[in-house]
Motif scaffolding. Structure first.
Motif, PDB file in Angstrom:
ATOM      1  N   HIS A 154       0.844  -1.186   0.000  1.00 54.70           N
ATOM      2  CA  HIS A 154       0.000   0.000   0.000  1.00 54.70           C
ATOM      3  C   HIS A 154       0.880   1.237   0.000  1.00 54.70           C
ATOM      4  O   HIS A 154       2.004   1.217   0.512  1.00 54.70           O
ATOM      5  CB  HIS A 154      -0.878   0.061   1.263  1.00 54.70           C
ATOM      6  CG  HIS A 154      -2.196  -0.627   1.142  1.00 54.70           C
ATOM      7  ND1 HIS A 154      -3.059  -0.419   0.076  1.00 54.70           N
ATOM      8  CD2 HIS A 154      -2.829  -1.506   1.976  1.00 54.70           C
ATOM      9  CE1 HIS A 154      -4.151  -1.149   0.258  1.00 54.70           C
ATOM     10  NE2 HIS A 154      -4.035  -1.813   1.387  1.00 54.70           N
ATOM     11  N   THR A 155       0.360   2.307  -0.556  1.00 59.21           N
ATOM     12  CA  THR A 155       0.950   3.631  -0.379  1.00 59.21           C
ATOM     13  C   THR A 155       0.251   4.303   0.794  1.00 59.21           C
ATOM     14  O   THR A 155      -0.984   4.304   0.865  1.00 59.21           O
ATOM     15  CB  THR A 155       0.788   4.492  -1.640  1.00 59.21           C
ATOM     16  OG1 THR A 155       1.578   3.929  -2.695  1.00 59.21           O
ATOM     17  CG2 THR A 155       1.244   5.922  -1.395  1.00 59.21           C
ATOM     18  N   ILE A 156       1.034   4.864   1.702  1.00 59.17           N
ATOM     19  CA  ILE A 156       0.483   5.567   2.860  1.00 59.17           C
ATOM     20  C   ILE A 156       1.008   7.002   2.882  1.00 59.17           C
ATOM     21  O   ILE A 156       2.098   7.292   2.388  1.00 59.17           O
ATOM     22  CB  ILE A 156       0.813   4.867   4.192  1.00 59.17           C
ATOM     23  CG1 ILE A 156       2.332   4.844   4.444  1.00 59.17           C
ATOM     24  CG2 ILE A 156       0.230   3.457   4.220  1.00 59.17           C
ATOM     25  CD1 ILE A 156       2.719   4.340   5.837  1.00 59.17           C
ATOM     26  N   ALA A 157       0.223   7.891   3.472  1.00 55.48           N
ATOM     27  CA  ALA A 157       0.644   9.266   3.717  1.00 55.48           C
ATOM     28  C   ALA A 157       0.847   9.435   5.211  1.00 55.48           C
ATOM     29  O   ALA A 157      -0.011   9.037   6.017  1.00 55.48           O
ATOM     30  CB  ALA A 157      -0.406  10.246   3.216  1.00 55.48           C
ATOM     31  N   ILE A 158       1.975   9.998   5.601  1.00 60.46           N
ATOM     32  CA  ILE A 158       2.222  10.295   7.008  1.00 60.46           C
ATOM     33  C   ILE A 158       1.473  11.572   7.373  1.00 60.46           C
ATOM     34  O   ILE A 158       1.605  12.597   6.694  1.00 60.46           O
ATOM     35  CB  ILE A 158       3.731  10.453   7.284  1.00 60.46           C
ATOM     36  CG1 ILE A 158       4.492   9.206   6.818  1.00 60.46           C
ATOM     37  CG2 ILE A 158       3.970  10.710   8.761  1.00 60.46           C
ATOM     38  CD1 ILE A 158       4.011   7.906   7.420  1.00 60.46           C
ATOM     39  N   THR A 159       0.665  11.489   8.416  1.00 58.05           N
ATOM     40  CA  THR A 159      -0.131  12.630   8.877  1.00 58.05           C
ATOM     41  C   THR A 159       0.372  13.072  10.250  1.00 58.05           C
ATOM     42  O   THR A 159       1.308  12.494  10.800  1.00 58.05           O
ATOM     43  CB  THR A 159      -1.611  12.254   8.976  1.00 58.05           C
ATOM     44  OG1 THR A 159      -1.794  11.323  10.066  1.00 58.05           O
ATOM     45  CG2 THR A 159      -2.097  11.589   7.688  1.00 58.05           C
ATOM     46  N   ARG A 160      -0.263  14.082  10.805  1.00 58.74           N
ATOM     47  CA  ARG A 160       0.135  14.578  12.135  1.00 58.74           C
ATOM     48  C   ARG A 160      -0.226  13.601  13.241  1.00 58.74           C
ATOM     49  O   ARG A 160       0.294  13.689  14.346  1.00 58.74           O
ATOM     50  CB  ARG A 160      -0.501  15.938  12.402  1.00 58.74           C
ATOM     51  CG  ARG A 160      -0.017  17.020  11.444  1.00 58.74           C
ATOM     52  CD  ARG A 160      -0.545  18.390  11.832  1.00 58.74           C
ATOM     53  NE  ARG A 160      -0.094  19.400  10.883  1.00 58.74           N
ATOM     54  CZ  ARG A 160       1.102  19.963  10.926  1.00 58.74           C
ATOM     55  NH1 ARG A 160       1.956  19.624  11.874  1.00 58.74           N
ATOM     56  NH2 ARG A 160       1.431  20.875  10.026  1.00 58.74           N
ATOM     57  N   THR A 161      -1.123  12.661  12.949  1.00 55.62           N
ATOM     58  CA  THR A 161      -1.578  11.733  13.977  1.00 55.62           C
ATOM     59  C   THR A 161      -1.251  10.273  13.686  1.00 55.62           C
ATOM     60  O   THR A 161      -1.458   9.417  14.540  1.00 55.62           O
ATOM     61  CB  THR A 161      -3.099  11.849  14.167  1.00 55.62           C
ATOM     62  OG1 THR A 161      -3.757  11.605  12.915  1.00 55.62           O
ATOM     63  CG2 THR A 161      -3.470  13.244  14.669  1.00 55.62           C
ATOM     64  N   GLY A 162      -0.719   9.962  12.508  1.00 58.46           N
ATOM     65  CA  GLY A 162      -0.430   8.571  12.185  1.00 58.46           C
ATOM     66  C   GLY A 162      -0.173   8.384  10.712  1.00 58.46           C
ATOM     67  O   GLY A 162       0.667   9.063  10.138  1.00 58.46           O
ATOM     68  N   ALA A 163      -0.912   7.477  10.101  1.00 60.54           N
ATOM     69  CA  ALA A 163      -0.730   7.198   8.676  1.00 60.54           C
ATOM     70  C   ALA A 163      -2.085   6.924   8.047  1.00 60.54           C
ATOM     71  O   ALA A 163      -2.957   6.309   8.661  1.00 60.54           O
ATOM     72  CB  ALA A 163       0.191   6.008   8.471  1.00 60.54           C
ATOM     73  N   GLU A 164      -2.255   7.376   6.812  1.00 52.87           N
ATOM     74  CA  GLU A 164      -3.480   7.157   6.056  1.00 52.87           C
ATOM     75  C   GLU A 164      -3.170   6.287   4.846  1.00 52.87           C
ATOM     76  O   GLU A 164      -2.247   6.582   4.088  1.00 52.87           O
ATOM     77  CB  GLU A 164      -4.060   8.493   5.596  1.00 52.87           C
ATOM     78  CG  GLU A 164      -5.313   8.359   4.748  1.00 52.87           C
ATOM     79  CD  GLU A 164      -5.801   9.688   4.202  1.00 52.87           C
ATOM     80  OE1 GLU A 164      -6.789   9.665   3.427  1.00 52.87           O
ATOM     81  OE2 GLU A 164      -5.201  10.732   4.523  1.00 52.87           O
ATOM     82  N   ILE A 165      -3.931   5.208   4.674  1.00 48.69           N
ATOM     83  CA  ILE A 165      -3.770   4.349   3.510  1.00 48.69           C
ATOM     84  C   ILE A 165      -4.429   5.029   2.312  1.00 48.69           C
ATOM     85  O   ILE A 165      -5.625   5.344   2.341  1.00 48.69           O
ATOM     86  CB  ILE A 165      -4.395   2.970   3.737  1.00 48.69           C
ATOM     87  CG1 ILE A 165      -3.786   2.295   4.965  1.00 48.69           C
ATOM     88  CG2 ILE A 165      -4.189   2.087   2.501  1.00 48.69           C
ATOM     89  CD1 ILE A 165      -4.475   0.989   5.341  1.00 48.69           C
ATOM     90  N   LEU A 166      -3.668   5.240   1.248  1.00 50.53           N
ATOM     91  CA  LEU A 166      -4.184   5.940   0.079  1.00 50.53           C
ATOM     92  C   LEU A 166      -4.678   5.015  -1.015  1.00 50.53           C
ATOM     93  O   LEU A 166      -5.501   5.413  -1.842  1.00 50.53           O
ATOM     94  CB  LEU A 166      -3.108   6.860  -0.502  1.00 50.53           C
ATOM     95  CG  LEU A 166      -2.555   7.951   0.424  1.00 50.53           C
ATOM     96  CD1 LEU A 166      -1.608   8.848  -0.343  1.00 50.53           C
ATOM     97  CD2 LEU A 166      -3.678   8.767   1.072  1.00 50.53           C
ATOM     98  N   THR A 167      -4.173   3.772  -1.058  1.00 50.40           N
ATOM     99  CA  THR A 167      -4.441   2.895  -2.199  1.00 50.40           C
ATOM    100  C   THR A 167      -5.573   1.911  -1.933  1.00 50.40           C
ATOM    101  O   THR A 167      -5.533   0.764  -2.358  1.00 50.40           O
ATOM    102  CB  THR A 167      -3.158   2.158  -2.623  1.00 50.40           C
ATOM    103  OG1 THR A 167      -2.465   1.706  -1.453  1.00 50.40           O
ATOM    104  CG2 THR A 167      -2.243   3.080  -3.396  1.00 50.40           C
TER     105      THR A 167
END
Length: 257
Positions: free
Chosen positions: A240-253
């Protein structure tokens, strides 16, 4: 280079990720016994074109391949695990297929891979191997956040793979991405916590646990691209591609609902 995306470009990355996830889900639903790998490549090219996007693989020519790749998706079957070059091969019952797709849409890339067994009678060992890579991926994502280091993600992935008894290859792993497909940092599928690059909000990472049943050694096909297990054992790969956020990680795919 470690690329940090703005909020606007992160929004674009989310759109690219949904496209990648949706294409992979569509392919999984469409692939059956008797499907040709070249059909999969053609279907993928059609969906990418309809979305106004571009495959990252057509002109891909790294030092380890015999480039350019010349196709839009990687199709790895059974003992093939990475960079499977689409060929004139018809899928048979019980084949273990990995599809790996990276796409650029409006200048932002997303990358994902799925493994599944073709047909209605999958071998339990294949299902267990696929499930292990999926659990390792989940563990890596759970370890990601703005205060984590790359080693934390690698350690979490490796712990799952080792606990299941699989050897771990350290040559190929996850990576950063953004405006291009492969960027720093490298994300190995095993490592020591507390080491490596510190994650920052706005980073994109492709995490990709992959294993071969009884070896960590690879061999390269005569096509110069397809990487197979050195022993001929089967292999699985989840990404998966993830984005690092201020609170954790978001799965983008993830596919669209």
């Amino acid at each position: 280079m470690v690329e940090i995306l703005s909020r606007r470009r992160l929004s674009l990355a989310s759109e690219t990720g949904q496209l990648v996830g949706t294409i992979l889900r569509t392919l999984r639903e469409r692939v059956t016994v008797g499907t040709n790998l070249l059909e999969i490549d053609a279907w993928t090219a059609e969906m990418i074109a309809e979305a106004g996007a571009e495959s990252c693989y057509v002109d891909y020519a790294p030092s380890f391949g015999r480039g350019p790749f010349g196709h839009v998706i990687c199709t790895s079957v059974n003992d093939a695990v990475l960079h499977g070059l689409p060929r004139d091969q018809v899928l048979a019952p019980g084949d273990l297929l990995t599809l790996d797709l990276a796409v650029s849409l409006r200048g932002v890339v997303a990358d994902s891979a799925i493994s599944f067994v073709v047909g209605d009678d999958p071998a339990p060992a294949d299902l267990a191997m696929i499930e292990t890579t999926e659990r390792a991926l989940e563990a890596g994502i759970a370890a990601a956040g703005p205060h984590a280091r790359i080693g934390d993600l690698s350690a979490a992935i490796g712990a799952v793979l080792r606990a299941a008894g699989y050897p771990i290859n350290m040559e190929f792993g996850g990576h950063g991405l953004g405006s291009t497909m492969h960027q720093d940092p490298h994300v190995a599928n095993a490592g020591a916590p507390g080491r490596g690059v510190r994650l920052r909000p706005g980073m994109l990472l492709a995490l990709e646990p992959w294993v071969m049943a009884d070896t960590a050694a690879l061999r390269t096909d005569a096509d110069g691209w397809t990487l197979r297990s050195a022993t001929g054992c089967r292999a699985a790969h989840s990404e998966h591609t993830i984005a690092i956020t201020r609170t954790g990680a978001e799965i983008l795919t993830l596919p669209t609902a």
